[in-house]
Scaffold this motif. Structure first.
Motif, PDB file in Angstrom:
ATOM      1  N   LEU A 123       0.850  -1.178   0.000  1.00 45.69           N
ATOM      2  CA  LEU A 123       0.000   0.000   0.000  1.00 45.69           C
ATOM      3  C   LEU A 123       0.892   1.237   0.000  1.00 45.69           C
ATOM      4  O   LEU A 123       1.809   1.341   0.821  1.00 45.69           O
ATOM      5  CB  LEU A 123      -0.892   0.002   1.241  1.00 45.69           C
ATOM      6  CG  LEU A 123      -1.812   1.209   1.437  1.00 45.69           C
ATOM      7  CD1 LEU A 123      -2.844   1.303   0.315  1.00 45.69           C
ATOM      8  CD2 LEU A 123      -2.514   1.127   2.798  1.00 45.69           C
ATOM      9  N   GLY A 125       0.910   5.447   0.148  1.00 43.38           N
ATOM     10  CA  GLY A 125       0.277   6.740   0.334  1.00 43.38           C
ATOM     11  C   GLY A 125       1.117   7.773  -0.390  1.00 43.38           C
ATOM     12  O   GLY A 125       2.190   8.159   0.090  1.00 43.38           O
ATOM     13  N   SER A 139      -0.134   8.360   9.069  1.00 40.98           N
ATOM     14  CA  SER A 139       0.664   7.151   8.818  1.00 40.98           C
ATOM     15  C   SER A 139       0.141   5.991   9.640  1.00 40.98           C
ATOM     16  O   SER A 139       0.051   4.850   9.160  1.00 40.98           O
ATOM     17  CB  SER A 139       2.130   7.413   9.146  1.00 40.98           C
ATOM     18  OG  SER A 139       2.662   8.422   8.334  1.00 40.98           O
ATOM     19  N   ALA A 142      -3.045   4.441   8.121  1.00 47.67           N
ATOM     20  CA  ALA A 142      -2.741   3.658   6.916  1.00 47.67           C
ATOM     21  C   ALA A 142      -1.990   2.380   7.264  1.00 47.67           C
ATOM     22  O   ALA A 142      -2.234   1.320   6.677  1.00 47.67           O
ATOM     23  CB  ALA A 142      -1.926   4.511   5.944  1.00 47.67           C
ATOM     24  N   GLU A 143      -1.083   2.461   8.218  1.00 49.54           N
ATOM     25  CA  GLU A 143      -0.324   1.280   8.637  1.00 49.54           C
ATOM     26  C   GLU A 143      -1.243   0.233   9.255  1.00 49.54           C
ATOM     27  O   GLU A 143      -1.069  -0.974   9.030  1.00 49.54           O
ATOM     28  CB  GLU A 143       0.770   1.683   9.620  1.00 49.54           C
ATOM     29  CG  GLU A 143       1.944   2.406   8.979  1.00 49.54           C
ATOM     30  CD  GLU A 143       2.901   2.990   9.999  1.00 49.54           C
ATOM     31  OE1 GLU A 143       2.606   2.900  11.210  1.00 49.54           O
ATOM     32  OE2 GLU A 143       3.940   3.548   9.576  1.00 49.54           O
ATOM     33  N   ALA A 146      -3.118  -1.465   6.415  1.00 48.62           N
ATOM     34  CA  ALA A 146      -2.227  -2.370   5.688  1.00 48.62           C
ATOM     35  C   ALA A 146      -1.947  -3.627   6.501  1.00 48.62           C
ATOM     36  O   ALA A 146      -1.975  -4.742   5.965  1.00 48.62           O
ATOM     37  CB  ALA A 146      -0.925  -1.653   5.349  1.00 48.62           C
ATOM     38  N   GLN A 152       2.474  -4.256   3.592  1.00 53.76           N
ATOM     39  CA  GLN A 152       3.325  -3.217   4.141  1.00 53.76           C
ATOM     40  C   GLN A 152       2.882  -1.873   3.579  1.00 53.76           C
ATOM     41  O   GLN A 152       2.416  -1.784   2.433  1.00 53.76           O
ATOM     42  CB  GLN A 152       4.797  -3.455   3.814  1.00 53.76           C
ATOM     43  CG  GLN A 152       5.439  -4.561   4.648  1.00 53.76           C
ATOM     44  CD  GLN A 152       6.942  -4.627   4.403  1.00 53.76           C
ATOM     45  OE1 GLN A 152       7.435  -5.523   3.713  1.00 53.76           O
ATOM     46  NE2 GLN A 152       7.679  -3.687   4.957  1.00 53.76           N
ATOM     47  N   TYR A 153       3.017  -0.838   4.391  1.00 55.05           N
ATOM     48  CA  TYR A 153       2.612   0.504   3.979  1.00 55.05           C
ATOM     49  C   TYR A 153       3.837   1.385   3.787  1.00 55.05           C
ATOM     50  O   TYR A 153       4.774   1.354   4.600  1.00 55.05           O
ATOM     51  CB  TYR A 153       1.693   1.143   5.023  1.00 55.05           C
ATOM     52  CG  TYR A 153       1.395   2.595   4.743  1.00 55.05           C
ATOM     53  CD1 TYR A 153       0.723   2.975   3.588  1.00 55.05           C
ATOM     54  CD2 TYR A 153       1.803   3.607   5.630  1.00 55.05           C
ATOM     55  CE1 TYR A 153       0.463   4.316   3.312  1.00 55.05           C
ATOM     56  CE2 TYR A 153       1.541   4.942   5.367  1.00 55.05           C
ATOM     57  CZ  TYR A 153       0.874   5.292   4.205  1.00 55.05           C
ATOM     58  OH  TYR A 153       0.619   6.611   3.933  1.00 55.05           O
ATOM     59  N   GLU A 155       4.811   5.517   2.737  1.00 59.08           N
ATOM     60  CA  GLU A 155       4.489   6.874   2.323  1.00 59.08           C
ATOM     61  C   GLU A 155       5.510   7.289   1.282  1.00 59.08           C
ATOM     62  O   GLU A 155       6.713   7.029   1.440  1.00 59.08           O
ATOM     63  CB  GLU A 155       4.505   7.835   3.512  1.00 59.08           C
ATOM     64  CG  GLU A 155       3.222   7.776   4.323  1.00 59.08           C
ATOM     65  CD  GLU A 155       3.021   8.982   5.214  1.00 59.08           C
ATOM     66  OE1 GLU A 155       1.923   9.114   5.760  1.00 59.08           O
ATOM     67  OE2 GLU A 155       3.961   9.770   5.372  1.00 59.08           O
TER      68      GLU A 155
END
Length: 217
Positions: A123, A125, A139, A142-143, A146, A152-153, A155
């Protein structure tokens, strides 16, 4: 996918890049071009999809990676599962400053997951370099998303080419890590990775794969 690919590479596979419109998918794909790569011109768009092909070398092996970028308009959601069914990995992208693009990631994830296979995914961002908006996705949020879905995320900023290499390299390493040893074609079918002509034409590989006795010199 089965059989041997026609390209003079060891292996070939596809990645699909998904997410809403204007999240920066095209520029992210452009950032994946290594300085040492052999770049193959983009294919003509098919049903609105853009395809970019790169050839990479890693640890002595040559890989052809075809990246399909799915347009972000809602009408493409249904067709996204078709391309995911042919891919070895998926990149999901949203704009960190546009919350609706993050909320719709679940829809793109559902489309990618509808194939029934556990595809490696990451993923991203994107546009993290821009000044924060009132609806910026944190963050941590989003983490958590994920992590719940086994991804795994990262940015990233495609414009500044920051974090992009790390995200794609992580996905590539996961995909390549699935290649069995020896890379028997029937086992590779499950990973959607093909054996290329370079490896298929290797005499030592054919002997090991098909248990051909060596001929005395």
């Amino acid at each position: 996918m089965s059989g041997y690919g026609g390209d003079a590479v060891d292996f070939s596979f596809s990645l699909v890049v998904m997410g809403d419109s204007a999240v920066g998918k095209s520029l992210l794909v452009a950032c994946t071009q290594p300085a040492t790569a052999v770049d193959v011109p983009s294919m003509e768009p098919q049903f609105g999809l853009q395809s970019k092909v790169h050839t990479y070398e890693s640890r002595g092996a040559l890989y052809k990676v075809q990246m399909w970028e799915v347009p972000g308009a809602p009408r493409y959601l249904q067709g996204a599962s078709r391309y995911a069914s042919l891919a070895a990995g998926v990149v999901l992208v949203f704009d960190v400053n546009r919350r609706p693009t993050f909320e719709r990631i679940a829809l793109w994830l559902d489309a990618a997951s509808s194939t029934g296979s556990q595809l490696p995914m990451v993923l991203i961002g994107n546009k993290a370099d821009l000044p924060p908006s009132a609806s910026r996705v944190s963050s941590g949020e989003a983490e958590q998303f994920a992590s719940r879905h086994g991804m795994q995320y990262f940015e990233a900023s495609a414009m500044a080419n920051q974090g992009v290499t790390e995200a794609f390299s992580t996905l590539m390493a996961t995909v390549i890590g699935q290649i069995p040893n020896p890379p028997e074609p029937s086992l590779l079918v499950k990973t959607r990775i093909q054996i290329g002509r370079k490896l298929a034409d290797n005499r030592a590989f054919r002997a090991a794969l098909f248990d051909i006795p060596s001929v005395p010199q």
